[in-house]
Design a protein around this motif. Structure first.
Motif, PDB file in Angstrom:
ATOM      1  N   PHE A 435       0.876  -1.173   0.000  1.00 10.88           N
ATOM      2  CA  PHE A 435       0.000   0.000   0.000  1.00 10.88           C
ATOM      3  C   PHE A 435       0.912   1.222   0.000  1.00 10.88           C
ATOM      4  CE2 PHE A 435      -3.716   2.159   2.491  1.00 10.88           C
ATOM      5  CZ  PHE A 435      -3.986   2.932   1.391  1.00 10.88           C
ATOM      6  N   THR A 436       1.179   1.758  -1.188  1.00 13.13           N
ATOM      7  CA  THR A 436       2.232   2.769  -1.332  1.00 13.13           C
ATOM      8  C   THR A 436       1.805   4.172  -0.890  1.00 13.13           C
ATOM      9  OG1 THR A 436       1.589   3.088  -3.642  1.00 13.13           O
ATOM     10  CG2 THR A 436       3.356   1.520  -3.205  1.00 13.13           C
ATOM     11  N   TRP A 437       0.512   4.421  -0.742  1.00  6.62           N
ATOM     12  CA  TRP A 437       0.075   5.765  -0.348  1.00  6.62           C
ATOM     13  C   TRP A 437      -0.699   5.732   0.973  1.00  6.62           C
ATOM     14  CZ3 TRP A 437      -5.432   6.185  -1.097  1.00  6.62           C
ATOM     15  CH2 TRP A 437      -5.997   5.202  -1.897  1.00  6.62           C
ATOM     16  N   LYS A 438      -0.205   4.899   1.896  1.00  2.00           N
ATOM     17  CA  LYS A 438      -0.908   4.748   3.173  1.00  2.00           C
ATOM     18  C   LYS A 438      -0.852   6.006   4.038  1.00  2.00           C
ATOM     19  CE  LYS A 438       2.937   1.779   4.547  1.00  2.00           C
ATOM     20  NZ  LYS A 438       3.240   0.376   4.939  1.00  2.00           N
ATOM     21  N   LYS A 439       0.213   6.790   3.927  1.00  2.00           N
ATOM     22  CA  LYS A 439       0.270   8.027   4.705  1.00  2.00           C
ATOM     23  C   LYS A 439      -0.758   9.038   4.194  1.00  2.00           C
ATOM     24  CE  LYS A 439       5.093   7.696   6.220  1.00  2.00           C
ATOM     25  NZ  LYS A 439       6.453   8.321   6.192  1.00  2.00           N
ATOM     26  N   LEU A 440      -0.879   9.124   2.873  1.00  2.00           N
ATOM     27  CA  LEU A 440      -1.890  10.008   2.302  1.00  2.00           C
ATOM     28  C   LEU A 440      -3.290   9.557   2.700  1.00  2.00           C
ATOM     29  CD1 LEU A 440      -0.617  10.669  -1.348  1.00  2.00           C
ATOM     30  CD2 LEU A 440      -0.849  12.334   0.504  1.00  2.00           C
ATOM     31  N   PHE A 441      -3.508   8.240   2.687  1.00  2.69           N
ATOM     32  CA  PHE A 441      -4.814   7.712   3.085  1.00  2.69           C
ATOM     33  C   PHE A 441      -5.138   8.096   4.518  1.00  2.69           C
ATOM     34  CE2 PHE A 441      -7.010   4.388   5.481  1.00  2.69           C
ATOM     35  CZ  PHE A 441      -8.259   4.449   4.874  1.00  2.69           C
ATOM     36  N   THR A 442      -4.168   7.950   5.412  1.00  3.10           N
ATOM     37  CA  THR A 442      -4.389   8.260   6.828  1.00  3.10           C
ATOM     38  C   THR A 442      -4.777   9.723   7.013  1.00  3.10           C
ATOM     39  OG1 THR A 442      -2.822   6.541   7.498  1.00  3.10           O
ATOM     40  CG2 THR A 442      -3.350   8.238   9.121  1.00  3.10           C
ATOM     41  N   ILE A 443      -4.068  10.621   6.342  1.00  7.50           N
ATOM     42  CA  ILE A 443      -4.386  12.047   6.438  1.00  7.50           C
ATOM     43  C   ILE A 443      -5.780  12.323   5.869  1.00  7.50           C
ATOM     44  CG2 ILE A 443      -3.754  14.344   5.609  1.00  7.50           C
ATOM     45  CD1 ILE A 443      -0.817  13.357   5.628  1.00  7.50           C
ATOM     46  N   ALA A 444      -6.078  11.689   4.731  1.00 11.89           N
ATOM     47  CA  ALA A 444      -7.369  11.931   4.068  1.00 11.89           C
ATOM     48  C   ALA A 444      -8.533  11.453   4.927  1.00 11.89           C
ATOM     49  CB  ALA A 444      -7.395  11.236   2.706  1.00 11.89           C
ATOM     50  N   ILE A 445      -8.455  10.225   5.434  1.00 14.90           N
ATOM     51  CA  ILE A 445      -9.604   9.658   6.143  1.00 14.90           C
ATOM     52  C   ILE A 445      -9.774  10.275   7.528  1.00 14.90           C
ATOM     53  CG2 ILE A 445      -8.550   7.690   7.342  1.00 14.90           C
ATOM     54  CD1 ILE A 445     -11.769   7.586   5.231  1.00 14.90           C
ATOM     55  N   ARG A 446      -8.696  10.761   8.121  1.00 18.27           N
ATOM     56  CA  ARG A 446      -8.799  11.350   9.461  1.00 18.27           C
ATOM     57  C   ARG A 446      -9.166  12.833   9.441  1.00 18.27           C
ATOM     58  NH1 ARG A 446      -4.220   9.124  13.747  1.00 18.27           N
ATOM     59  NH2 ARG A 446      -5.525   7.406  14.500  1.00 18.27           N
ATOM     60  N   TYR A 447      -8.688  13.553   8.443  1.00 21.81           N
ATOM     61  CA  TYR A 447      -8.845  15.009   8.473  1.00 21.81           C
ATOM     62  C   TYR A 447      -9.577  15.563   7.244  1.00 21.81           C
ATOM     63  CZ  TYR A 447      -5.226  14.274  11.995  1.00 21.81           C
ATOM     64  OH  TYR A 447      -4.516  13.814  13.082  1.00 21.81           O
ATOM     65  N   VAL A 448      -9.064  15.275   6.052  1.00 21.38           N
ATOM     66  CA  VAL A 448      -9.591  15.914   4.846  1.00 21.38           C
ATOM     67  C   VAL A 448     -11.042  15.502   4.583  1.00 21.38           C
ATOM     68  CG1 VAL A 448      -9.291  16.235   2.367  1.00 21.38           C
ATOM     69  CG2 VAL A 448      -7.281  16.045   3.860  1.00 21.38           C
ATOM     70  N   CYS A 449     -11.305  14.211   4.519  1.00 19.65           N
ATOM     71  CA  CYS A 449     -12.656  13.721   4.183  1.00 19.65           C
ATOM     72  C   CYS A 449     -13.714  14.173   5.192  1.00 19.65           C
ATOM     73  CB  CYS A 449     -12.653  12.202   4.057  1.00 19.65           C
ATOM     74  SG  CYS A 449     -11.644  11.580   2.682  1.00 19.65           S
ATOM     75  N   PRO A 450     -13.489  14.011   6.504  1.00 22.26           N
ATOM     76  CA  PRO A 450     -14.550  14.430   7.442  1.00 22.26           C
ATOM     77  C   PRO A 450     -14.801  15.933   7.448  1.00 22.26           C
ATOM     78  CG  PRO A 450     -12.589  13.695   8.632  1.00 22.26           C
ATOM     79  CD  PRO A 450     -12.392  13.326   7.208  1.00 22.26           C
ATOM     80  N   ILE A 451     -13.747  16.732   7.287  1.00 22.78           N
ATOM     81  CA  ILE A 451     -13.934  18.187   7.310  1.00 22.78           C
ATOM     82  C   ILE A 451     -14.746  18.649   6.099  1.00 22.78           C
ATOM     83  CG2 ILE A 451     -12.744  20.398   7.096  1.00 22.78           C
ATOM     84  CD1 ILE A 451     -10.486  19.185   8.840  1.00 22.78           C
ATOM     85  N   ILE A 452     -14.378  18.178   4.910  1.00 22.66           N
ATOM     86  CA  ILE A 452     -15.114  18.567   3.703  1.00 22.66           C
ATOM     87  C   ILE A 452     -16.543  18.051   3.760  1.00 22.66           C
ATOM     88  CG2 ILE A 452     -15.244  18.339   1.197  1.00 22.66           C
ATOM     89  CD1 ILE A 452     -12.205  18.226   1.135  1.00 22.66           C
ATOM     90  N   THR A 453     -16.725  16.818   4.232  1.00 17.28           N
ATOM     91  CA  THR A 453     -18.075  16.247   4.337  1.00 17.28           C
ATOM     92  C   THR A 453     -18.935  17.046   5.307  1.00 17.28           C
ATOM     93  OG1 THR A 453     -17.216  14.039   3.853  1.00 17.28           O
ATOM     94  CG2 THR A 453     -19.390  14.162   4.867  1.00 17.28           C
ATOM     95  N   LEU A 454     -18.367  17.444   6.422  1.00 15.23           N
ATOM     96  CA  LEU A 454     -19.112  18.234   7.404  1.00 15.23           C
ATOM     97  C   LEU A 454     -19.522  19.581   6.818  1.00 15.23           C
ATOM     98  CD1 LEU A 454     -20.195  18.641  10.269  1.00 15.23           C
ATOM     99  CD2 LEU A 454     -17.928  19.516  10.920  1.00 15.23           C
ATOM    100  N   ILE A 455     -18.609  20.238   6.116  1.00 12.23           N
ATOM    101  CA  ILE A 455     -18.924  21.530   5.490  1.00 12.23           C
ATOM    102  C   ILE A 455     -20.074  21.384   4.512  1.00 12.23           C
ATOM    103  CG2 ILE A 455     -18.061  23.311   3.919  1.00 12.23           C
ATOM    104  CD1 ILE A 455     -15.293  22.917   5.236  1.00 12.23           C
ATOM    105  N   ALA A 456     -19.988  20.353   3.671  1.00  9.94           N
ATOM    106  CA  ALA A 456     -21.035  20.139   2.672  1.00  9.94           C
ATOM    107  C   ALA A 456     -22.365  19.787   3.330  1.00  9.94           C
ATOM    108  CB  ALA A 456     -20.616  19.030   1.709  1.00  9.94           C
TER     109      ALA A 456
END
Length: 464
Positions: A435-456
């Motif tokens: 899984f070559t982009w696991k660090k990006l996944f961790t940042i996305a699922i913990r911070y980016v995805c929930p924040i954008i979803t909450l705003i929307a």
């Protein structure tokens, strides 16, 4: 290398190959969310700005959230409710929200599928000169007359759900996989043919410019930036089945050596390609015939019938196009049927045949008032107390898509990011390779995805 279909814990069947899984997952995601809903929501979002935001959200949100759901499903080997319950009883409510979304969406989805089956049959009759008033009446007038009928749309809806049940009644995974291996390639081929025809109509260039040329005034003309952003994000969730529980369910049928990372990338991108094809098949034609690009649920039926009437052999092309749309619709309904059926199979010991039957009947019952909302109940506005003058279908869509699906998506991010933890997802993913982009996944699922979803989510209910 393909494997024979397996059983998990003596009862849960798996997809026989990674290709079978991906085609099934693409079929489940493509559906009417792209072919029916995407073009008219793109019209409501101003064309290019909506498309640009949508594509960005596919990479930023859809891919990591789809990967999370596939991983969670494969680890759990059960449906949404039981999957959350097995890891934390406190979080089982998210699975119930997933179930509510599927049941609610299926309530209006199966009605539209009935419309599709009707048009498919009428184009078939038109091929042999028996189309009658379907072929001779104005497209908009005929469609309005048809959906206002108190009985006929429901007959077609019930007939569609009988077909849906026959596909999945004995073995859900096998039924989904076998049907999608045929349906998805045929769908793409036919969509390309129709898109080429639509783009070559006189006046179609205006529609192409609407799709692909930046428009500085689009945000002002379509409710502002947050309105378009929210519309695009909700369509990403609807098109990708995020918050529905179906991705989790598909993951539960995935073999351990199937690549989750490859599937989580390929499926959303393929889904987006079909959405753009659907837009190319409809939006240029909308402008060519002088319709409104934001005209709503009937745009697919009104616009494309007008397109086919101008084509040599138009009845035949209309017939094969609606076969493709029928395939897309069926590929989605069988996925949602499986997600609804998973709970009684996992928890009550029901056979898949019985669970699939009940899961096919319930949406038809919900479709009855939704269909009457275009006829004798057309005056009913159930969300008027919220200031929304929407009919029954749009009201149910608002509750499922704007409220429940976004809530489930937000809870998924919090659960995966902070309860089950990204390391558990990474462990599951790495069963079939690095899984070559696991660090990006961790940042996305913990911070980016929930924040954008909450705003929307807050924007969609009028808080922002």
């Amino acid at each position: 290398m393909e494997k024979k279909e397996q059983e998990v814990s003596g009862k849960r069947s798996l997809f026989s190959s990674n290709l079978g899984f991906m085609l099934a997952a693409i079929g489940g995601a493509v559906g009417l969310g792209n072919i029916w809903a995407f073009p008219f929501k793109l019209g409501r979002g101003g064309g290019f700005p909506f498309l640009l935001i949508y594509v960005i959200f596919v990479f930023v949100l859809a891919i990591p959230m789809t990967l999370a759901e596939y991983s969670f499903g494969r680890r759990s080997r059960c449906g949404p409710v039981q999957a959350y319950r097995n890891l934390s009883k406190k979080w089982s409510f998210v699975g119930w929200i997933n179930m509510a979304v599927c049941v609610g969406v299926m309530g209006f989805y199966c009605l539209i599928c009935g419309w599709i089956l009707k048009y498919l049959c009428m184009f078939a009759l038109s091929c042999v000169g028996m189309g009658g008033e379907f072929w001779t009446m104005d497209s908009a007038e005929y469609f309005s007359m048809f959906i206002a009928s108190p009985v006929e749309p429901l007959i077609w809806t019930a007939l569609f759900m009988v077909i849906n049940y026959l596909v999945v009644r004995n073995n859900i995974a096998s039924g989904i996989e076998k049907s999608c291996k045929v349906m998805i390639p045929v769908l793409v081929a036919i969509m390309v043919i129709v898109a080429v025809r639509s783009c070559t109509l006189p006046g179609a260039s205006e529609g192409l410019a609407y799709l692909f040329e930046p428009n500085a005034t689009a945000f002002q003309e379509n409710g502002g930036f947050f309105a378009i952003l929210t519309l695009a994000l909700l369509q990403v969730f609807f098109s990708s089945n995020i918050g529905f529980g179906t991705n989790l369910m598909y993951g539960s049928y995935m073999t351990d050596d199937s690549s989750i990372t490859r599937s989580a990338i390929v499926v959303p991108i393929a889904n987006t390609i079909v959405a753009i094809l659907a837009s190319l098949a409809t939006i240029p034609a909308v402008f060519a015939f002088g319709y409104e690009p934001s005209s709503g649920a009937g745009m697919l039926f009104i616009t494309l019938k007008a397109v086919f009437e101008t084509m040599p052999g138009g009845a035949f092309f209309g017939f094969i196009f609606f076969i493709a749309v029928f395939f897309a619709a069926l590929s989605s309904t069988i996925g949602m049927t499986a997600a609804i059926a998973a709970h009684p199979v996992d928890n009550w010991g029901w056979k898949e045949r019985k669970a699939s039957f009940v899961s096919s009947v319930i949406p038809v019952l919900i479709a009855i008032p939704i269909s009457l909302g275009y006829g004798i109940w057309s005056h009913v506005r159930p969300l008027a107390f919220l200031g929304k003058e929407t009919d029954l279908l749009d009201s149910l869509d608002f509750l499922c898509e704007n409220c429940l699906a976004t809530t489930a998506a937000l809870m998924l991010c919090i659960f995966i990011g902070w309860v089950w933890k990204p390391d558990a997802v990474i462990e599951e993913v790495e069963k079939s390779g690095p899984f070559t982009w696991k660090k990006l996944f961790t940042i996305a699922i913990r911070y980016v995805c929930p924040i954008i979803t909450l705003i929307a989510m807050l924007s969609s209910i009028g808080i922002l």
